[in-house]
Enzyme design. Sequence first.
Site, PDB file in Angstrom:
ATOM      1  N   TYR A 106      10.126  -6.531  13.238  1.00  0.00           N
ATOM      2  CA  TYR A 106      10.108  -5.911  14.636  1.00  0.00           C
ATOM      3  C   TYR A 106       8.716  -5.886  14.999  1.00  0.00           C
ATOM      4  CZ  TYR A 106      10.520  -2.284  18.096  1.00  0.00           C
ATOM      5  OH  TYR A 106      10.270  -1.437  19.446  1.00  0.00           O
ATOM      6  N   LYS A 163       7.220  -7.894  18.421  1.00  0.00           N
ATOM      7  CA  LYS A 163       6.472  -7.299  19.441  1.00  0.00           C
ATOM      8  C   LYS A 163       5.230  -7.807  19.628  1.00  0.00           C
ATOM      9  CE  LYS A 163       9.252  -4.244  21.269  1.00  0.00           C
ATOM     10  NZ  LYS A 163       9.750  -4.313  22.630  1.00  0.00           N
TER      11      LYS A 163
END
Length: 338
Positions: free
Chosen positions: A146, A150
């Site tokens: 994640y 990002k």
Amino acid sequence: MKIIVTGGAGFLGSRVVELLLQRLDAGDPPVPFEEIVSLDLAECPVADRRVRSVVGDVASPELLEEEVTDDVVGIYHLAAVLSGGSEENFDLAMRVNVDGTRALLEAARRTGARPRVVFTSSLAVFGGDPPEVVPEEWAEQPDSTYGALKAVGELLVNEYSRRGYVDGRICRLPTISVRPGRPNSAASSFASGIVREPLNGEAAPCPVPHETRMWLSSPRAAVANLVRALEVEGELIGAWRGMNVPGISVTVGEMLEALERIGGAEARALVHDAPDQAVMDIVCSWPGEFEVQRMLELGFVRDRNVDRLIRQYVEDFAPGAGRPAEEHDDAAPAAREA
């Protein structure tokens, strides 16, 4: 003129929509607009004639080409596969969090309108061995899928801004606590659960050590800051568009102490330790405090303390609650720090 909100049916997205409408009704919109378009897999729950829900895959270039037109003045890109889900399904996370972000930026580029784009990023872009208080210029070193994706999104938004295709604003949000509802796929979901469930008379597991330090924001402050991000002029942010959104630094143990002060010993007793290595591997790699003085000077806000953060949950999501975010002192400008 319109604003697009990807993830507009979600918890934060729908509240951003509500506050944008409140600002419009007050004659003080962050940017001039007439319509909000929610792009999500479900209908936006905000019932207002100025809100149009488009249900579909936000990573679809065809859908984005149809909706991202030259009358778009602002885009909120909130839709994403969250931290736990990204670890479980790498391919889905890549498609949504990277391919979807690039497709959205390409659609905005093709309009030639240079809309303001607010991209929600995460503390998960940091990892390694950060200092106790992370300065603005600290480099990303993600320790999770994640966080890595990002970080890719941040670089894309910044590059499209540098090239003049969009006017980007990257908001690294603190962990949002206390959220209503049920746990989601975020590894940090427990930061709401260890407060929300006990206040509702339910048991809750605590998967991390009590000394784990977290960077937290209430929903009120987070939504106020997202709206401020659209409003602030890009040149005030600077060439690098990444912003560490203000929060408060609190240990899990301090959260539990505040829970007991507000909910009583009975509520505190409902939280039990249940170490979860997968959660610890993600959450314990995140920094617990950031230098945000410049952000406060730019009009971003933060909560007063952990007790107020918890009381906000009681005020906003208990039966009969729900005053508009802008009426709360906790969504005040920096000079009136919440």
